[in-house]
Design a protein around this motif. Structure first.
Motif, PDB file in Angstrom:
ATOM      1  N   GLN A  38       0.832  -1.201   0.000  1.00 26.46           N
ATOM      2  CA  GLN A  38       0.000   0.000   0.000  1.00 26.46           C
ATOM      3  C   GLN A  38       0.869   1.255   0.000  1.00 26.46           C
ATOM      4  O   GLN A  38       0.609   2.208  -0.725  1.00 26.46           O
ATOM      5  CB  GLN A  38      -0.933  -0.022   1.215  1.00 26.46           C
ATOM      6  N   TRP A  39       1.902   1.255   0.790  1.00 31.41           N
ATOM      7  CA  TRP A  39       2.786   2.415   0.880  1.00 31.41           C
ATOM      8  C   TRP A  39       3.493   2.675  -0.450  1.00 31.41           C
ATOM      9  O   TRP A  39       3.506   3.802  -0.949  1.00 31.41           O
ATOM     10  CB  TRP A  39       3.789   2.197   2.001  1.00 31.41           C
ATOM     11  N   ILE A  40       4.051   1.640  -1.047  1.00 30.23           N
ATOM     12  CA  ILE A  40       4.765   1.789  -2.326  1.00 30.23           C
ATOM     13  C   ILE A  40       3.808   2.276  -3.413  1.00 30.23           C
ATOM     14  O   ILE A  40       4.133   3.194  -4.176  1.00 30.23           O
ATOM     15  CB  ILE A  40       5.448   0.464  -2.723  1.00 30.23           C
ATOM     16  N   SER A  42       1.036   3.954  -3.067  1.00 28.21           N
ATOM     17  CA  SER A  42       0.650   5.336  -2.785  1.00 28.21           C
ATOM     18  C   SER A  42       1.768   6.305  -3.137  1.00 28.21           C
ATOM     19  O   SER A  42       1.515   7.380  -3.697  1.00 28.21           O
ATOM     20  CB  SER A  42       0.269   5.498  -1.309  1.00 28.21           C
ATOM     21  N   GLU A  43       2.998   5.941  -2.825  1.00 27.96           N
ATOM     22  CA  GLU A  43       4.136   6.806  -3.164  1.00 27.96           C
ATOM     23  C   GLU A  43       4.264   6.975  -4.672  1.00 27.96           C
ATOM     24  O   GLU A  43       4.588   8.056  -5.158  1.00 27.96           O
ATOM     25  CB  GLU A  43       5.435   6.240  -2.584  1.00 27.96           C
ATOM     26  N   ARG A  44       4.017   5.924  -5.425  1.00 31.52           N
ATOM     27  CA  ARG A  44       4.127   5.994  -6.889  1.00 31.52           C
ATOM     28  C   ARG A  44       3.157   6.984  -7.512  1.00 31.52           C
ATOM     29  O   ARG A  44       3.488   7.658  -8.479  1.00 31.52           O
ATOM     30  CB  ARG A  44       3.926   4.612  -7.512  1.00 31.52           C
ATOM     31  N   GLY A  46       1.452   9.379  -5.641  1.00 34.47           N
ATOM     32  CA  GLY A  46       1.423  10.611  -4.884  1.00 34.47           C
ATOM     33  C   GLY A  46       0.141  10.853  -4.110  1.00 34.47           C
ATOM     34  O   GLY A  46      -0.152  11.983  -3.731  1.00 34.47           O
ATOM     35  N   ARG A  47      -0.634   9.801  -3.882  1.00 38.77           N
ATOM     36  CA  ARG A  47      -1.849   9.898  -3.063  1.00 38.77           C
ATOM     37  C   ARG A  47      -2.106   8.527  -2.454  1.00 38.77           C
ATOM     38  O   ARG A  47      -1.584   7.524  -2.919  1.00 38.77           O
ATOM     39  CB  ARG A  47      -3.052  10.362  -3.881  1.00 38.77           C
ATOM     40  N   SER A  48      -2.925   8.500  -1.438  1.00 30.67           N
ATOM     41  CA  SER A  48      -3.196   7.245  -0.745  1.00 30.67           C
ATOM     42  C   SER A  48      -4.142   6.373  -1.570  1.00 30.67           C
ATOM     43  O   SER A  48      -5.236   6.813  -1.940  1.00 30.67           O
ATOM     44  CB  SER A  48      -3.822   7.517   0.622  1.00 30.67           C
TER      45      SER A  48
END
Length: 105
Positions: A38-40, A42-44, A46-48
């Motif tokens: 989920q974190w990766i 979202s980082e890709r 730029g939003r959750s």
């Protein structure tokens, strides 16, 4: 004090080490991977966001942890993981239904 702490760590991580403790660690790692996914993701963007893989890791880790909890006879984990699995499967079903309606999803 240090001797007591050492003894506690020794009992918990050495004496109690068996197949089911290994199973529990593998389950916990799998369960934790859903947050990494989920974190990766979202980082890709730029939003959750919550990718579908999050729910598959939730089911895999939850099922392994539920097995561990049953073997260890832990009512807290049994209740928590049992309910969690229902929620994870329901989320996948909702995603599946939405994809069937919108082929461009």
């Amino acid at each position: 004090m240090l001797t007591g702490l050492y003894q506690w760590f020794y009992e918990v991580f050495i004496v109690k080490w068996d197949f089911w403790v290994l199973w529990g660690f593998i389950a916990q790692i799998m369960f934790m991977m859903r947050f990494m996914i989920q974190w990766i993701a979202s980082e890709r963007v730029g939003r959750s966001i919550v990718p579908v893989a999050f729910w598959f890791f939730s089911i895999g880790g939850g099922a392994l942890l539920l097995t561990y909890a049953i073997v260890k006879k832990d009512p807290v984990f049994i209740a928590g993981q049992g309910l969690g699995l229902i929620i994870y499967f329901r989320n996948l079903w909702l995603i599946y239904k939405e994809k069937r309606k919108d082929p461009n999803f």
